[in-house]
Design a protein around this motif. Sequence first.
Motif, PDB file in Angstrom:
ATOM      1  N   GLY A   1       3.586   5.905   5.257  1.00 50.63           N
ATOM      2  CA  GLY A   1       2.588   5.345   5.873  1.00 50.63           C
ATOM      3  C   GLY A   1       1.327   6.122   5.745  1.00 50.63           C
ATOM      4  O   GLY A   1       0.038   5.372   5.874  1.00 50.63           O
ATOM      5  N   GLU A   2       1.346   7.303   5.872  1.00 51.64           N
ATOM      6  CA  GLU A   2       0.158   8.060   5.968  1.00 51.64           C
ATOM      7  C   GLU A   2      -0.418   7.958   4.237  1.00 51.64           C
ATOM      8  O   GLU A   2      -1.892   7.746   4.213  1.00 51.64           O
ATOM      9  N   LEU A   3       0.260   7.853   3.293  1.00 52.36           N
ATOM     10  CA  LEU A   3      -0.206   7.586   1.989  1.00 52.36           C
ATOM     11  C   LEU A   3      -0.814   6.294   1.850  1.00 52.36           C
ATOM     12  O   LEU A   3      -1.939   6.082   1.183  1.00 52.36           O
ATOM     13  N   ALA A   4      -0.481   5.195   2.406  1.00 53.49           N
ATOM     14  CA  ALA A   4      -0.789   3.791   2.636  1.00 53.49           C
ATOM     15  C   ALA A   4      -2.186   3.999   3.236  1.00 53.49           C
ATOM     16  O   ALA A   4      -3.037   3.302   2.376  1.00 53.49           O
TER      17      ALA A   4
ATOM     18  N   ARG B   1      -3.401   8.171  16.457  1.00 54.19           N
ATOM     19  CA  ARG B   1      -5.124   8.186  16.651  1.00 54.19           C
ATOM     20  C   ARG B   1      -5.820   8.408  15.369  1.00 54.19           C
ATOM     21  O   ARG B   1      -6.815   7.659  15.065  1.00 54.19           O
ATOM     22  N   GLN B   2      -5.411   9.546  14.713  1.00 55.90           N
ATOM     23  CA  GLN B   2      -6.180   9.435  13.509  1.00 55.90           C
ATOM     24  C   GLN B   2      -5.998   8.253  12.473  1.00 55.90           C
ATOM     25  O   GLN B   2      -6.914   7.964  11.712  1.00 55.90           O
ATOM     26  N   ARG B   3      -4.655   7.837  12.352  1.00 59.64           N
ATOM     27  CA  ARG B   3      -4.761   6.631  11.394  1.00 59.64           C
ATOM     28  C   ARG B   3      -5.234   5.243  12.088  1.00 59.64           C
ATOM     29  O   ARG B   3      -6.046   4.620  11.279  1.00 59.64           O
ATOM     30  N   ASP B   4      -5.398   5.182  13.353  1.00 62.57           N
ATOM     31  CA  ASP B   4      -6.326   4.083  14.020  1.00 62.57           C
ATOM     32  C   ASP B   4      -7.612   4.109  13.674  1.00 62.57           C
ATOM     33  O   ASP B   4      -8.456   3.217  13.126  1.00 62.57           O
ATOM     34  N   ASP B   5      -8.033   5.452  13.386  1.00 59.74           N
ATOM     35  CA  ASP B   5      -9.610   5.797  13.151  1.00 59.74           C
ATOM     36  C   ASP B   5      -9.808   5.410  11.843  1.00 59.74           C
ATOM     37  O   ASP B   5     -10.950   4.954  11.411  1.00 59.74           O
ATOM     38  N   ARG B   6      -9.131   5.819  10.899  1.00 55.70           N
ATOM     39  CA  ARG B   6      -9.262   5.586   9.416  1.00 55.70           C
ATOM     40  C   ARG B   6      -9.201   4.029   9.300  1.00 55.70           C
ATOM     41  O   ARG B   6      -9.811   3.370   8.579  1.00 55.70           O
ATOM     42  N   ASP B   7      -8.304   3.340   9.695  1.00 57.23           N
ATOM     43  CA  ASP B   7      -8.116   1.939   9.447  1.00 57.23           C
ATOM     44  C   ASP B   7      -9.043   1.056  10.059  1.00 57.23           C
ATOM     45  O   ASP B   7      -9.359   0.098   9.562  1.00 57.23           O
ATOM     46  N   SER B   8      -9.522   1.738  11.184  1.00 54.73           N
ATOM     47  CA  SER B   8     -10.471   0.685  12.123  1.00 54.73           C
ATOM     48  C   SER B   8     -12.119   0.981  11.299  1.00 54.73           C
ATOM     49  O   SER B   8     -12.887   0.147  11.617  1.00 54.73           O
TER      50      SER B   8
ATOM     51  N   TYR C   1       0.779  -1.233   0.082  1.00 55.16           N
ATOM     52  CA  TYR C   1      -0.044   0.017   0.135  1.00 55.16           C
ATOM     53  C   TYR C   1       0.807   1.238   0.027  1.00 55.16           C
ATOM     54  O   TYR C   1       0.623   2.212  -0.652  1.00 55.16           O
ATOM     55  N   ARG C   2       2.007   1.201   0.440  1.00 51.84           N
ATOM     56  CA  ARG C   2       2.989   2.345   0.739  1.00 51.84           C
ATOM     57  C   ARG C   2       3.279   2.540  -0.643  1.00 51.84           C
ATOM     58  O   ARG C   2       3.573   3.711  -1.369  1.00 51.84           O
ATOM     59  N   ALA C   3       3.719   1.490  -1.529  1.00 53.38           N
ATOM     60  CA  ALA C   3       4.381   1.522  -2.822  1.00 53.38           C
ATOM     61  C   ALA C   3       3.267   2.300  -3.662  1.00 53.38           C
ATOM     62  O   ALA C   3       3.563   2.975  -4.665  1.00 53.38           O
ATOM     63  N   VAL C   4       1.941   1.869  -3.546  1.00 53.01           N
ATOM     64  CA  VAL C   4       0.994   2.428  -4.301  1.00 53.01           C
ATOM     65  C   VAL C   4       0.802   3.958  -3.849  1.00 53.01           C
ATOM     66  O   VAL C   4       0.684   4.730  -5.118  1.00 53.01           O
ATOM     67  N   GLY C   5       0.682   4.216  -2.862  1.00 50.20           N
ATOM     68  CA  GLY C   5       0.552   5.786  -2.305  1.00 50.20           C
ATOM     69  C   GLY C   5       1.996   6.373  -2.943  1.00 50.20           C
ATOM     70  O   GLY C   5       1.458   7.602  -3.554  1.00 50.20           O
ATOM     71  N   ARG C   6       2.983   5.748  -2.825  1.00 48.56           N
ATOM     72  CA  ARG C   6       4.197   6.668  -3.459  1.00 48.56           C
ATOM     73  C   ARG C   6       4.288   6.830  -4.773  1.00 48.56           C
ATOM     74  O   ARG C   6       4.465   7.665  -5.570  1.00 48.56           O
ATOM     75  N   LYS C   7       4.034   5.827  -5.732  1.00 49.13           N
ATOM     76  CA  LYS C   7       3.954   5.713  -6.943  1.00 49.13           C
ATOM     77  C   LYS C   7       2.808   6.761  -7.521  1.00 49.13           C
ATOM     78  O   LYS C   7       2.960   7.467  -8.558  1.00 49.13           O
ATOM     79  N   ALA C   8       1.655   6.951  -6.897  1.00 51.41           N
ATOM     80  CA  ALA C   8       0.578   7.858  -7.224  1.00 51.41           C
ATOM     81  C   ALA C   8       1.047   9.154  -6.997  1.00 51.41           C
ATOM     82  O   ALA C   8       0.889  10.086  -7.788  1.00 51.41           O
TER      83      ALA C   8
ATOM     84  N   GLY D   1       1.573  12.319  -9.605  1.00 44.26           N
ATOM     85  CA  GLY D   1       1.013  13.569  -9.505  1.00 44.26           C
ATOM     86  C   GLY D   1      -0.820  13.236  -9.549  1.00 44.26           C
ATOM     87  O   GLY D   1      -1.556  14.062  -9.798  1.00 44.26           O
ATOM     88  N   LEU D   2      -0.991  12.017  -8.980  1.00 38.33           N
ATOM     89  CA  LEU D   2      -2.348  11.478  -9.266  1.00 38.33           C
ATOM     90  C   LEU D   2      -3.225  11.892  -7.977  1.00 38.33           C
ATOM     91  O   LEU D   2      -2.690  12.070  -6.873  1.00 38.33           O
ATOM     92  N   ASP D   3      -4.300  11.634  -8.042  1.00 35.21           N
ATOM     93  CA  ASP D   3      -5.260  12.171  -6.729  1.00 35.21           C
ATOM     94  C   ASP D   3      -5.479  10.815  -5.860  1.00 35.21           C
ATOM     95  O   ASP D   3      -6.073   9.742  -6.274  1.00 35.21           O
ATOM     96  N   LEU D   4      -4.756  10.741  -4.730  1.00 40.92           N
ATOM     97  CA  LEU D   4      -4.714   9.679  -3.893  1.00 40.92           C
ATOM     98  C   LEU D   4      -6.242   9.168  -3.550  1.00 40.92           C
ATOM     99  O   LEU D   4      -6.494   8.230  -2.813  1.00 40.92           O
ATOM    100  N   ASP D   5      -7.083   9.937  -3.408  1.00 42.01           N
ATOM    101  CA  ASP D   5      -8.508  10.011  -2.891  1.00 42.01           C
ATOM    102  C   ASP D   5      -9.327   9.630  -4.167  1.00 42.01           C
ATOM    103  O   ASP D   5     -10.862   9.134  -3.688  1.00 42.01           O
ATOM    104  N   ASN D   6      -8.834   9.175  -5.229  1.00 47.20           N
ATOM    105  CA  ASN D   6      -9.641   8.979  -6.231  1.00 47.20           C
ATOM    106  C   ASN D   6      -9.452   7.434  -6.531  1.00 47.20           C
ATOM    107  O   ASN D   6      -8.426   6.939  -7.142  1.00 47.20           O
ATOM    108  N   PRO D   7     -10.309   6.432  -6.508  1.00 45.09           N
ATOM    109  CA  PRO D   7     -10.147   5.091  -6.616  1.00 45.09           C
ATOM    110  C   PRO D   7      -9.757   4.713  -8.160  1.00 45.09           C
ATOM    111  O   PRO D   7      -9.094   3.779  -8.341  1.00 45.09           O
TER     112      PRO D   7
END
Length: 212
Positions: free
Chosen positions: A82-85, A165-172, A39-46, A50-56
């Motif tokens: 980690g945040e990108l992932a 805490r923010q990441r825990d909230d997103r992941d959970s 997931y980190r690699a996907v985020g980093r490559k995106a 210059g792509l939108d990480l929030d666009n599936p």
Amino acid sequence: MAKTLVIAIDGPAAAGKGTLAKRLAIHYRLHYLDTGLLYRAVGRKAQAAGLDLDNPEEMTPIARDLNFHDIDEPSLRGREAGELASRVAAHSGVRQALNAFQREFAAQPGGALLDGRDIGTVICPDADVKIFVTASAEVRARRRTDELNAKGRTVVYERILEEVRQRDDRDSNRAVSPLKAADDAHLLDTSELSIDGVFRKACSLIDAQISR
């Protein structure tokens, strides 16, 4: 020991699962995959493209084209990656593509050990042993702060705690494959344990499961 052994290690960020997983893989002579790197690699490559990480629709093709060469990059272990992932992991298309990658890895002859967020619940629900590694948010934030400061970066504990805490909230709370312990997973709280203590405890859990 069984001819094929599959171990699933799950848990939140900075709980110590990566350190534990590497030692266990060596100890039990298993192929090892840190699935978070996918997931980190996907985020980093995106991000690099210059792509939108929030666009599936933009993220899914990157996940489908991912290979082992893409995850062999030291920068993927940084805090930013980690945040990108965490952002790209929320997309169902990304998860479906990477799920196939992980299941193929787990099916290798001789067995495998995978660590991540949904290994015991989604990727390898029939794993021989499942361990959910956790620790309090405060302990995890302190570990991450000390780690980053030791690398020469000046970070503030309170900010790191908020990020944890923010990441825990997103992941959970994500709709697809949320972070949670499998019903049959062993809970391993590392808050009060040393690295060696965590390893010994995990080995005792695994050995007991194998013997049954």
